[in-house]
Scaffold this motif. Structure first.
Motif: not given
Length: 296
Positions: A161-166
């Motif tokens: 899963l890749e979140f839009e923010s760190v």
């Protein structure tokens, strides 16, 4: 079952519980939703209202009276929800309070959920109308389960899963003995925007995030790239969950959360609860977008 179709996607919604049960490419028949295998987890995308998760002792207190509600509320598994409106690109369903519901939820309400198909995206909108003469208290959320892996040449561990923010965020741990939130937390996203998926990630139940900066998360494959994304600007909690042996992942935008072990069960002060004034309307939407590269 109810369905909508355009030149890219076909979607379907169950009659009972009005769950989104199908997202399929029109051109290549690729499926993106979990198949609700009853031997593992027999749901597709439960709609959560007027609570998220479970109540302590299965009950809550309002106006000095005690009421019981099932896990995730009464939209899930409900066969009384009616199709209110259908257009070429949308379905709108409605449930209105009734004599039996007032016994477990003492508020006069209308709950509507709409599914709108826009190009390669599904927009899900929840509407709550307070038609009572007193404030209405509720939580709501989504629970869509996405197929993982999507392609036959992949494994579950090929996905992240890749979140839009760190993010620097911890998950709030559930007591597995009573399904309630404990006071324990676990660092989970440590200066990263990636959460690698593995079946043992869910050995301790759902990951519950309360402080994410991101309002968009994508399901990505190491071999096939971004599969889909969920955008949830109207929601401030996010659950990530699967059965440890299930080939799916739930990305769950929530307004509210399961009860804490230390709750006094007062419904008006329940964590995340929304208070809606008499005669007022509340709306919250999230969307599911399928990456166009998988629709060719």
């Amino acid at each position: 079952m109810y369905s909508l179709k355009n030149d890219k996607l076909e979607i379907a919604v169950t009659k009972i519980g009005v769950e989104l049960c199908k997202i399929q490419s029109v051109k290549n028949n690729l499926d993106f939703m979990w198949d609700a295998n009853p031997e593992i987890w027999g749901s597709y995308a439960p709609n959560l209202f007027p609570i998220i998760g479970v109540l302590k002792a299965g009950s809550y207190i309002f106006d000095n009276e005690t009421y019981k509600l099932p896990k995730h509320g009464f939209i899930r598994h409900n066969d009384a929800i009616e199709l209110d409106k259908k257009t070429s690109d949308s379905l709108v369903f409605k449930l209105k309070y009734n004599k039996n519901l007032l016994k477990i939820y003492p508020f006069k309400f209308e709950f509507l959920i709409s599914y709108k198909l826009i190009d390669n995206k599904i927009e899900i909108t929840h509407t709550v109308n307070n038609i009572d003469n007193k404030p209405l208290y509720f939580s709501l959320g989504g629970h869509p389960a996405f197929k993982c892996p999507v392609y036959n040449d992949e494994s579950y561990n090929d996905y992240v899963l890749e979140f839009e923010s760190v993010e620097n965020s911890k998950t709030h741990l559930i007591n597995m003995e009573n399904d309630l939130l404990s006071s324990r937390t676990k660092p989970t996203l440590n200066n990263t925007n990636l959460l690698p998926l593995s079946h043992d990630l869910f050995n301790d139940d759902a990951l519950i995030f309360k402080d994410l900066k991101s309002r968009r998360v994508s399901l990505k494959s190491s071999t096939h790239g971004e599969i889909l994304s969920v955008e949830y600007n109207d929601f401030n909690y996010l659950g990530i969950w699967a059965k440890p042996n299930g080939d799916y992942v739930c990305i769950e935008p929530w307004l509210g959360t399961t009860d804490h072990e230390e709750t006094n069960q007062d419904f008006t002060t329940k964590e995340g609860i929304i208070e809606l004034g008499s005669g007022n309307t509340f709306n919250a939407s999230y969307s599911i977008e399928i990456n166009n590269t998988h629709l060719l």
